[in-house]
Each structure stands twice: as structure tokens, then as C-alpha cells.
Scaffold this motif. Sequence first.
Motif, PDB file in Angstrom:
ATOM      1  N   LEU A  21     -29.380  26.066 -21.989  1.00 42.43           N
ATOM      2  CA  LEU A  21     -30.323  25.081 -22.529  1.00 42.43           C
ATOM      3  C   LEU A  21     -30.026  24.689 -23.972  1.00 42.43           C
ATOM      4  O   LEU A  21     -30.765  23.893 -24.546  1.00 42.43           O
ATOM      5  N   LYS A  24     -30.278  21.072 -24.851  1.00 49.27           N
ATOM      6  CA  LYS A  24     -30.829  20.382 -23.685  1.00 49.27           C
ATOM      7  C   LYS A  24     -32.337  20.599 -23.607  1.00 49.27           C
ATOM      8  O   LYS A  24     -32.857  21.586 -24.129  1.00 49.27           O
ATOM      9  N   SER A  25     -33.004  19.674 -22.926  1.00 53.55           N
ATOM     10  CA  SER A  25     -34.448  19.815 -22.707  1.00 53.55           C
ATOM     11  C   SER A  25     -34.749  20.452 -21.360  1.00 53.55           C
ATOM     12  O   SER A  25     -35.707  21.202 -21.226  1.00 53.55           O
ATOM     13  N   TYR A  26     -33.911  20.159 -20.364  1.00 55.71           N
ATOM     14  CA  TYR A  26     -34.141  20.663 -19.023  1.00 55.71           C
ATOM     15  C   TYR A  26     -32.814  21.118 -18.392  1.00 55.71           C
ATOM     16  O   TYR A  26     -31.735  20.850 -18.920  1.00 55.71           O
ATOM     17  N   ASP A  36     -35.410  22.664 -12.283  1.00 57.43           N
ATOM     18  CA  ASP A  36     -36.254  23.375 -13.248  1.00 57.43           C
ATOM     19  C   ASP A  36     -37.305  24.214 -12.540  1.00 57.43           C
ATOM     20  O   ASP A  36     -37.601  25.341 -12.946  1.00 57.43           O
ATOM     21  N   TYR A  40     -37.609  28.158 -12.951  1.00 60.66           N
ATOM     22  CA  TYR A  40     -38.903  28.609 -13.459  1.00 60.66           C
ATOM     23  C   TYR A  40     -39.521  29.661 -12.531  1.00 60.66           C
ATOM     24  O   TYR A  40     -40.057  30.675 -12.968  1.00 60.66           O
ATOM     25  N   ASN A  53     -34.781  28.663 -26.915  1.00 60.77           N
ATOM     26  CA  ASN A  53     -34.539  27.523 -26.017  1.00 60.77           C
ATOM     27  C   ASN A  53     -35.240  27.731 -24.678  1.00 60.77           C
ATOM     28  O   ASN A  53     -35.919  26.834 -24.160  1.00 60.77           O
ATOM     29  N   LYS A  56     -39.166  27.608 -25.064  1.00 67.52           N
ATOM     30  CA  LYS A  56     -39.679  26.235 -25.193  1.00 67.52           C
ATOM     31  C   LYS A  56     -39.609  25.506 -23.864  1.00 67.52           C
ATOM     32  O   LYS A  56     -40.541  24.803 -23.455  1.00 67.52           O
ATOM     33  N   TRP A  57     -38.477  25.661 -23.170  1.00 70.50           N
ATOM     34  CA  TRP A  57     -38.320  25.035 -21.843  1.00 70.50           C
ATOM     35  C   TRP A  57     -39.360  25.567 -20.860  1.00 70.50           C
ATOM     36  O   TRP A  57     -39.964  24.812 -20.094  1.00 70.50           O
ATOM     37  N   TYR A  58     -39.601  26.878 -20.847  1.00 74.24           N
ATOM     38  CA  TYR A  58     -40.556  27.505 -19.934  1.00 74.24           C
ATOM     39  C   TYR A  58     -41.956  26.921 -20.145  1.00 74.24           C
ATOM     40  O   TYR A  58     -42.649  26.575 -19.188  1.00 74.24           O
ATOM     41  N   SER A  60     -42.688  24.001 -21.412  1.00 74.12           N
ATOM     42  CA  SER A  60     -42.688  22.595 -21.006  1.00 74.12           C
ATOM     43  C   SER A  60     -42.836  22.462 -19.496  1.00 74.12           C
ATOM     44  O   SER A  60     -43.627  21.649 -19.004  1.00 74.12           O
TER      45      SER A  60
END
Length: 225
Positions: A21, A24-26, A36, A40, A53, A56-58, A60
Motif C-alpha cells: 500500500l 496507494k489508497s487501495y 479490498d 480486509y 499505510n 489507514k487503508w483498513y 477506509s
Amino acid sequence: MAVTFSDLHTEEGVKSVEEHLAGKSYISGDQITVDDVKVYAAISEKPSDAFPNASKWYDSVASQLAKSFPGKAVGVRFSGAAAAAPAEAVKAEAPAADEDDDDMDLFGDETEEEKKAAEDREAAKKDTKKPKESGKSSILMDVKPWDDETDMKQLEAVVRAVEMPGLLWGASKLVPVGYGIKKLTIMLTIVDDLVSPDNLIEDFLTSEPNNEYIQSVDIVAFNKI
């Protein structure tokens, strides 16, 4: 290009997500995708601050899933016993053919004109030649064994042996739940008009002979795609 993760319930596995990540955002682009949701679901808990990273992704993904599935999560469970409903109970749900129509009118205020209009609408739907475009759904299930002596390889084999039009089994993994017991977490994709999740669980996964291995099935996530 496909990305492979493993052992996401371990710190080493989460580290691989953290590195992927970076910048990256996703997982697979700039927007949330089924990829994702899969990753997840495979991570047992929110990553610590040591993995900014991934953390934050988790958050989101969790936030967007919460919008798609409002309400407090209490879980859905179907046991093997629930599948063996007596035939008499099923018959009792169907109204007798010679029942008076007034008994079926729940509101008691529908006019003859309204009934005729409703019948015409139903007839028009049946006569249409245009094929209906069927949607699909992505589902994440937890399949639980009876005890720690259950052969989990055989359990997964009987799950994947269930075949029907519109059903596609996806990635899976074994997740420890305590006392030496593991559950099978598995993804599947269904064509909504062809496969009912309730029927899949009650009539196939938790019915004989599969209930020799499967104690219950929980729907963890249900997402339209």
C-alpha cells in the motif's frame, strides 16, 4: 497483475500489505474493489500504528463497508438442525386453494378496479420478451466445524463440491478461533436470480451429508457487484 498475500492473521502478513500500500489508497487502484473486501476480511484485526499505510487503508474500507451495510452487526447463523424443517410446517405456510379471497386481503380496502389493474400489470410482466439483466453479489462466509477433530480439508472439499448455476467459489483460508478450532473463511460470487444464499446454506451446506463436518455458516459480508 494479481497480487498474492499470505498469513494475513500474522504480523508478517500485515507487513506485506503495508509494503504493497506504499503510495496507494487501495489494493488494486484508486477506488475500493472486491480485492479490498477480500484482504480486509482476511485480516483478523485492525493493523497497529506500526503499519500506518495498512491502518489507514483498513479504516477506509471499514468506513465504506459500514455505509453499504448500516445497522449493528449481530451475525447470521444457520445450524444443521434448521435445515430439517418438517414438511408439515412448509405446507402450513401455503394458503389453502379454496380459502375465501377476503381472508387473503390483509388491508380489506382493495377495490375490484385495483385488483384488476394489479392483475393486468402482472400479466404484462409475464408477456414481456426483454430479458432481465441479472445482478451479481460477492459474499464472504465463515464455515464452522463441530470441534477441533473435524477434518478441515474435507470440510473445505464438501463446501466446494456444492455446484449450481450462478455459483462460483473463490479464495479461502483457515482462521483460528480458539481451543485448537479453526473456521473456514471463503469468498463466493453468485448470480442473484439463480442462487439464494439462504437456500445455499440451509439446503446444501448444513444439510446431510455435509452437516457431518459443518456445524454452522455465518454470512460475514454481502456486497452487490
